[in-house]
Scaffold this motif. Structure first.
Motif, PDB file in Angstrom:
ATOM      1  N   LEU A   1       1.536   7.522   4.794  1.00  0.00           N
ATOM      2  CA  LEU A   1       2.183   8.169   3.811  1.00  0.00           C
ATOM      3  C   LEU A   1       2.886   9.566   4.234  1.00  0.00           C
ATOM      4  O   LEU A   1       4.219   9.828   3.895  1.00  0.00           O
ATOM      5  CB  LEU A   1       1.370   8.020   2.692  1.00  0.00           C
ATOM      6  CG  LEU A   1       1.735   8.873   1.521  1.00  0.00           C
ATOM      7  CD1 LEU A   1       2.962   8.137   0.674  1.00  0.00           C
ATOM      8  CD2 LEU A   1       0.510   9.331   0.415  1.00  0.00           C
ATOM      9  N   GLN A   2       1.958  10.283   4.790  1.00  0.00           N
ATOM     10  CA  GLN A   2       2.585  11.369   5.347  1.00  0.00           C
ATOM     11  C   GLN A   2       3.838  11.303   5.965  1.00  0.00           C
ATOM     12  O   GLN A   2       4.574  12.116   6.002  1.00  0.00           O
ATOM     13  CB  GLN A   2       1.514  12.571   5.853  1.00  0.00           C
ATOM     14  CG  GLN A   2       0.397  12.640   4.904  1.00  0.00           C
ATOM     15  CD  GLN A   2       0.701  13.351   3.634  1.00  0.00           C
ATOM     16  OE1 GLN A   2       1.707  14.164   3.417  1.00  0.00           O
ATOM     17  NE2 GLN A   2       0.183  12.980   2.533  1.00  0.00           N
TER      18      GLN A   2
ATOM     19  N   THR B   1       0.719  -1.009  -0.092  1.00  0.00           N
ATOM     20  CA  THR B   1      -0.264   0.020   0.052  1.00  0.00           C
ATOM     21  C   THR B   1       0.906   1.287   0.090  1.00  0.00           C
ATOM     22  O   THR B   1       0.722   2.121  -0.624  1.00  0.00           O
ATOM     23  CB  THR B   1      -0.847   0.120   1.399  1.00  0.00           C
ATOM     24  OG1 THR B   1      -1.505  -1.119   1.321  1.00  0.00           O
ATOM     25  CG2 THR B   1      -1.811   1.064   1.274  1.00  0.00           C
ATOM     26  N   LEU B   2       1.797   1.134   0.697  1.00  0.00           N
ATOM     27  CA  LEU B   2       2.632   2.408   1.179  1.00  0.00           C
ATOM     28  C   LEU B   2       3.546   2.563  -0.314  1.00  0.00           C
ATOM     29  O   LEU B   2       3.753   3.830  -0.733  1.00  0.00           O
ATOM     30  CB  LEU B   2       3.681   2.316   2.311  1.00  0.00           C
ATOM     31  CG  LEU B   2       4.489   3.391   2.554  1.00  0.00           C
ATOM     32  CD1 LEU B   2       3.889   4.775   2.732  1.00  0.00           C
ATOM     33  CD2 LEU B   2       5.567   3.049   3.665  1.00  0.00           C
ATOM     34  N   THR B   3       4.304   1.589  -0.713  1.00  0.00           N
ATOM     35  CA  THR B   3       5.305   1.812  -1.938  1.00  0.00           C
ATOM     36  C   THR B   3       4.317   2.411  -3.113  1.00  0.00           C
ATOM     37  O   THR B   3       4.824   2.950  -3.871  1.00  0.00           O
ATOM     38  CB  THR B   3       5.902   0.446  -2.097  1.00  0.00           C
ATOM     39  OG1 THR B   3       4.901  -0.797  -2.016  1.00  0.00           O
ATOM     40  CG2 THR B   3       6.865   0.298  -1.157  1.00  0.00           C
TER      41      THR B   3
ATOM     42  N   LEU C   1       6.571  10.410   3.872  1.00  0.00           N
ATOM     43  CA  LEU C   1       7.340  11.494   3.259  1.00  0.00           C
ATOM     44  C   LEU C   1       8.188  12.597   3.815  1.00  0.00           C
ATOM     45  O   LEU C   1       9.192  13.110   3.530  1.00  0.00           O
ATOM     46  CB  LEU C   1       5.997  12.394   2.410  1.00  0.00           C
ATOM     47  CG  LEU C   1       5.398  11.333   1.283  1.00  0.00           C
ATOM     48  CD1 LEU C   1       3.969  12.179   0.906  1.00  0.00           C
ATOM     49  CD2 LEU C   1       6.231  11.428   0.261  1.00  0.00           C
TER      50      LEU C   1
ATOM     51  N   ASP D   1      -3.082   6.910   4.489  1.00  0.00           N
ATOM     52  CA  ASP D   1      -2.496   8.337   4.091  1.00  0.00           C
ATOM     53  C   ASP D   1      -1.707   9.100   5.323  1.00  0.00           C
ATOM     54  O   ASP D   1      -0.638   9.627   4.873  1.00  0.00           O
ATOM     55  CB  ASP D   1      -3.858   9.150   4.069  1.00  0.00           C
ATOM     56  CG  ASP D   1      -3.598  10.506   3.312  1.00  0.00           C
ATOM     57  OD1 ASP D   1      -2.694  10.477   2.422  1.00  0.00           O
ATOM     58  OD2 ASP D   1      -3.613  11.529   3.850  1.00  0.00           O
TER      59      ASP D   1
ATOM     60  N   THR E   1       3.192   9.481  -5.559  1.00  0.00           N
ATOM     61  CA  THR E   1       3.454  10.687  -5.162  1.00  0.00           C
ATOM     62  C   THR E   1       4.771  11.444  -5.561  1.00  0.00           C
ATOM     63  O   THR E   1       4.775  12.512  -5.737  1.00  0.00           O
ATOM     64  CB  THR E   1       3.491  10.701  -3.299  1.00  0.00           C
ATOM     65  OG1 THR E   1       2.380  10.212  -3.082  1.00  0.00           O
ATOM     66  CG2 THR E   1       3.321  12.353  -2.910  1.00  0.00           C
TER      67      THR E   1
ATOM     68  N   SER F   1       1.898   4.118  -3.052  1.00  0.00           N
ATOM     69  CA  SER F   1       1.526   5.535  -2.952  1.00  0.00           C
ATOM     70  C   SER F   1       2.753   6.396  -2.993  1.00  0.00           C
ATOM     71  O   SER F   1       2.762   7.567  -3.589  1.00  0.00           O
ATOM     72  CB  SER F   1       0.741   5.505  -1.404  1.00  0.00           C
ATOM     73  OG  SER F   1      -0.012   5.137  -1.271  1.00  0.00           O
ATOM     74  N   LEU F   2       3.717   5.912  -2.647  1.00  0.00           N
ATOM     75  CA  LEU F   2       5.272   6.515  -2.588  1.00  0.00           C
ATOM     76  C   LEU F   2       5.429   6.844  -4.154  1.00  0.00           C
ATOM     77  O   LEU F   2       5.796   7.840  -4.709  1.00  0.00           O
ATOM     78  CB  LEU F   2       6.125   5.948  -1.956  1.00  0.00           C
ATOM     79  CG  LEU F   2       6.181   6.230  -0.513  1.00  0.00           C
ATOM     80  CD1 LEU F   2       7.299   5.416   0.151  1.00  0.00           C
ATOM     81  CD2 LEU F   2       6.623   7.617   0.175  1.00  0.00           C
TER      82      LEU F   2
END
Ligand SMILES: Nc1ncnc2c1ncn2[C@@H]1O[C@H](COP(=O)(O)OP(=O)(O)O)[C@@H](O)[C@H]1O
Ligand SMILES: Nc1ccn([C@@H]2O[C@H](COP(=O)(O)OP(=O)(O)O)[C@@H](O)[C@H]2O)c(=O)n1
Length: 421
Positions: free
Chosen positions: A408-409, A240-242, A412, A405, A248, A244-245
Motif C-alpha cells: 500500500l505504501q 486487498t490493495l484497492t 501511495l 501495508d 486511505t 485499503s486505497l
C-alpha cells in the motif's frame, strides 16, 4: 464446391497450414509440382495405410454463427468420430495477411476408421461452412498429396487436382495474431457493440446487456480527481490493495466488470472468444461512464480495466511461449481511442509459488481461466508480458510480495508522485 471455397483456391498455394501436436505447431504448404522437397514432419510419422483429413471452418458472412459453429464442431467431432481417430487443432493462413486465418481440425485415421470418418465429413461438407481435404501417399509412395473435397457429391469426392504437401517455415509470430483485431480484442465501442447486437437473436441475455450500455461513449465528465487502475493476476492482492486505497484516499472503488453485468457474466464466459471478449470490452465502457460520474467528487480506484480485457484475450488467442505474442509495439497493444484513459495503472506481480499459496489460503472457486493460469505456466507468462506491452497508458509494475501495508505504501508513493494527491 461453395463460392467461398472457390475464392480460397486461387491463393491456395500461398497458404500455410499449421497442425498442433502436443502443443507444438508443425507447418506445411501445398504445391502443384514437386521439386524433391521432404515430406512435412506431420506426415512423416503416419503409416502408409493411414489417411489424414483436415476440416477448416471458413468465415461465413455471419461471424457470430461461424464462432459458435467452430466451438460446436469440436464437440461434434469428439462425439461422433471413432475413438481411435486422433484430433488436433489446425489452421491455415496467408503469411502477414490480416484476417486470413481460418481454423479447424486435423484428423488422423487408419484403414478401419476411414469409412466412418469419411461419412461424417461428407455430411459436414454438405451442411456446414467447412472445407474438407484428405491427405494420402502419392502414387510413388514417397510423397503425400492433399485433395480438396467437393460438396456437391453425396459420396466422397475429390476435386480432380491434387497438391503435394511440402514443409513450410514457421511464421514470425503465432498465426492467431493475424486475426486478433476486432475478433479477440476490440478497439472501439462500436466494434464490440456490433458483435453484442448481432448476438441478440441467438443469446437473449445480449439484449439485457445492450440496455445497460451508456448512451454516450465518451465519459460524460472529465474526472477532476485521479483515476487509478489496479491490475494483476488473480490473488496478487488487488482486492486487498484497492480496499485499503479506498479508505486511505477517501476514494470510490469500482470493480470491473461493473456490478450491473454480474448476472450475465457466467453466461458470456461460456461463449466463444468473439462474443465473450465483446462482453468484457463493453463492460469497460460502462465502467468509464461510472468513472466520469464519481471522478468529479472523489478519487476513483478501479479493480481491473482495459489491460485485463486485452491481456487475457491476447494470451488466450496465442499458444506456446512468450515469443509467439505479437511483437512489442504492435497495434494489438494499443488503447482504444474512444476509451477513457486512467491517470495511473499499477500492475501487481508476484512469484508464482507465493501466488499459489495465497490462492490456497483464500480457498475460493476459480474461473476456468484462472484454473488454466495455475496449470499452464506459459499462459501465465503470456498474460504478464501482454500486460507489460499494452501502451497508452502503460502500467507501472509493483512487486506485491511484501506485506499488504508495504505494498500500500509503495503504491501511495506512486500515486502521490504521478497524480499530485
Ligand atoms: N501483501 C500481501 N501479503 C500477504 N498476503 C496477501 C497480501 N495481499 C493480499 N494477500 C492475501 O492473498 C489473498 C489474495 O488477495 P486478494 O486481494 O483477494 O487478490 P486478488 O483480488 O488480486 O485476487 C487473500 O487471502 C489476501 O488476504
Ligand atoms: N475489465 C475486465 C475485467 C476482467 N476481465 C476478465 O475477467 C477475468 C478475471 O476476472 P476475475 O474476477 O476472475 O479476477 P479477480 O478480480 O477475482 O482476480 C480475466 O480472466 C479477464 O478475462 C476482462 O476481460 N476485463
Amino acid at each position: 464446391m461453395s463460392k467461398h471455397a472457390m475464392s480460397l483456391l486461387p491463393r491456395w498455394c500461398s497458404r500455410v497450414f499449421s497442425v498442433e501436436l502436443n502443443g507444438a505447431p508443425f507447418y506445411f504448404a501445398v504445391k502443384e509440382k514437386h521439386l524433391g522437397e521432404d515430406v512435412p514432419r506431420v506426415f512423416r510419422e503416419v503409416q502408409n495405410r493411414d489417411k489424414c483429413y483436415s476440416v477448416l471452418v471458413y468465415c461465413s458472412r455471419d461471424r457470430i454463427k461461424t464462432a459458435k459453429f467452430y466451438g460446436e464442431l469440436k464437440d461434434k467431432l469428439l462425439r461422433d468420430l471413432p475413438p481411435e481417430c486422433r484430433l488436433s487443432p489446425m489452421s491455415s493462413f496467408l503469411p502477414k495477411v490480416r484476417d486470413s486465418l481460418v481454423k479447424g481440425y486435423f484428423l488422423k485415421g487408419n484403414s478401419d476408421t476411414s469409412s466412418p470418418i469419411e461419412r461424417l465429413l461428407s455430411d459436414l461438407i454438405q451442411h456446414d461452412p467447412v472445407l474438407v481435404c484428405s491427405y494420402s501417399p502419392a502414387e510413388d509412395g514417397q510423397q503425400w498429396t492433399q485433395h480438396m473435397w467437393s460438396e456437391t457429391a453425396s459420396q466422397v469426392m475429390d476435386v480432380a487436382k491434387g497438391y503435394y504437401v511440402v514443409p513450410s517455415e514457421a511464421p514470425e509470430y503465432h498465426p492467431s495474431t493475424l486475426n486478433i483485431i476486432n475478433s479477440d480484442v476490440f478497439y472501439s465501442f462500436d466494434e464490440a457493440y456490433d458483435v453484442m447486437k448481432k448476438c441478440g437473436d441467438i443469446i437473449p441475455e445480449a439484449k439485457a446487456v445492450l440496455e445497460l450500455l451508456p448512451s454516450r461513449v465518451e465519459a460524460r465528465n472529465k474526472p477532476d480527481f485521479p483515476v487509478i487502475v489496479i491490475e494483476g493476476l488473480d490473488a496478487t492482492g488487488k482486492t486487498t490493495l484497492t480496499e485499503s486505497l479506498k479508505d486511505t484516499l477517501g476514494a470510490t472503488l469500482l470493480p470491473s466488470p461493473p456490478e450491473c453485468l454480474s448476472p450475465w457474466r457466467a453466461r458470456f464466459d461460456q461463449e466463444p472468444p468473439l462474443i465473450r471478449r465483446a462482453f468484457y470490452a463493453l463492460g469497460n465502457y460502462i465502467s468509464a461512464d461510472q468513472i466520469g460520474l464519481k471522478g468529479v467528487k472523489t478519487p476513483v480506484i478501479v479493480d481491473r480495466f482495459w489491460h485485463s480485457t486485452a491481456a487475457y484475450a491476447i494470451a488466450t488467442a496465442v499458444s506456446g511461449p512468450v515469443c509467439n505474442l505479437p511483437g512489442e509495439g504492435s497495434e494489438v497493444y494499443c488503447w482504444p481511442s474512444d476509451l477513457f484513459q486512467p491517470s495511473l495503472v499499477v500492475l501487481l506481480t508476484l512469484d508464482p509459488e507465493e501466488r499459489k499459496r495465497r490462492l490456497r489460503n483464500r480457498g475460493q472457486g476459480k474461473t476456468d481461466e484462472e484454473e488454466e493460469l495455475d496449470h499452464n505456466q506459459l499462459f501465465r507468462l503470456r498474460v504478464e508480458e501482454a500486460y507489460r506491452r499494452i501502451s497508452g497508458p502503460a502500467c507501472v509494475t509493483v512487486d506485491a510480495s511484501p506485506s499488504a501495508d508495504r505494498v500500500l505504501q509503495q503504491v501511495l508513493l506512486l500515486i502521490r508522485g504521478k497524480c499530485h494527491l
